[in-house]
Design an enzyme around this catalytic site. Structure first.
Site, short mmCIF file in Angstrom:
data_model
loop_
_atom_site.label_atom_id
_atom_site.label_comp_id
_atom_site.label_asym_id
_atom_site.label_seq_id
_atom_site.Cartn_x
_atom_site.Cartn_y
_atom_site.Cartn_z
N LYS A 9 0.84 -1.20 0.00
CA LYS A 9 0.00 0.00 0.00
C LYS A 9 0.87 1.25 0.00
O LYS A 9 1.91 1.30 0.66
CB LYS A 9 -0.90 0.00 1.23
N ASP A 135 -6.32 0.19 8.25
CA ASP A 135 -5.98 0.06 6.83
C ASP A 135 -6.49 -1.22 6.18
O ASP A 135 -6.40 -1.38 4.96
CB ASP A 135 -4.45 0.10 6.64
#
Length: 276
Positions: A9, A135
């Site tokens: 990410k 997340d």
């Protein structure tokens, strides 16, 4: 053996707007994901077990791990009797601001949903993912999106202008505590993230955690300076660090930047890829 990638990410921009009473922070961010990351595989087995291998496996627990927490939550939602022998190839540095454990947990949910034949919807998986970390829902999607709230209120980006871009990740092999970085944030709301197309919005944005991280980990100044010398479309720190990134319009440019950083710093970790 079935397998799934835990995609790295990147926070192209990360605006911290407010510190919440529960210890979380209200943010606005643009999540983007490389086509590279950790690798998770599964085979049939009694109960749920985990083995960890790879360059960043050392020090990780195979009994207290987000992968197992994700697997247990999914099994409980099914019939509680599902088995799986999981193997994690840990290719991403730990505590590095690029997903890590969150991406591994998300990959576990995608993999076991398929392996166990549960056919759960994306919304159902997102509900399972939410308690695992701020997340994890974004990592579950693993495509470019905007995140608000604590990062779990997601707006998908269609027709984004990143698909032809490449990205270089550089980490100085210094683990960083997310809690420590957020705690060092000065509490000043510097304004919202721009709307509109993703690339210009990201370019005009910032990472409000970058300055606290640089203060705690001074070597990040050198990493960011080296990346800036390579004239990227965007260059900054991802998440709470210590991984920094640079976006380029070609793989050749990313390769040259990687060589530049390696020749200047030596002991660093790098990864090149394209945005998904």
């Amino acid at each position: 053996m079935d397998s799934e990638t835990a995609y790295a990410k990147v926070n192209l921009a990360l605006h911290v707007r407010n510190r919440l009473p529960d210890g979380y922070h209200e943010i606005e961010t643009i999540f983007a994901f490389l086509d590279q990351g950790d690798r998770l595989s599964v085979a049939p087995g009694e109960g749920i077990g985990l083995e960890i291998e790879g360059p960043f496996a050392e020090g990780l627990s195979a009994t207290d791990n987000l992968v197992l927490r994700a697997a247990d939550r999914l099994a409980a939602l099914a019939d509680g009797k599902r088995g799986a022998r999981l193997r994690l190839d840990k290719r991403l540095p730990v505590a590095s601001g690029i997903g890590g454990g969150s991406a591994d947990a998300a990959a576990t949910l995608r993999l076991l949903n398929r392996f166990w034949g549960l056919d759960l919807s994306s919304d159902a998986l997102a509900e399972i993912a939410a308690p695992l970390g701020a997340d994890v829902p974004a990592c579950l999607v693993s495509h470019t999106c905007r995140g608000t709230g604590i990062g779990q209120d997601l707006t998908m980006i269609t027709g984004d202008d990143l698909r032809d871009c490449t990205v270089l990740l550089v980490n100085p092999l210094v683990p960083v505590s997310t809690a420590a970085i957020f705690a060092a944030w000065d509490g000043i709301d510097r304004g919202p993230l721009a709307q509109g197309d993703i690339l210009p919005a990201a370019q005009s944005g910032r990472n409000d955690l970058q300055q606290p991280a640089v203060t705690l980990v001074p070597i990040l100044t050198d990493v960011l300076a080296l990346l800036e010398e390579c004239q990227p479309l965007i260059g900054r720190m991802s998440g709470s660090g210590a991984t920094c990134f640079a976006v380029f319009d070609s793989m050749d440019a990313a390769e040259r930047a990687e060589q530049h950083c390696r020749s200047a710093m030596g002991e660093i970790w790098t990864m090149r890829g394209r945005f998904r």
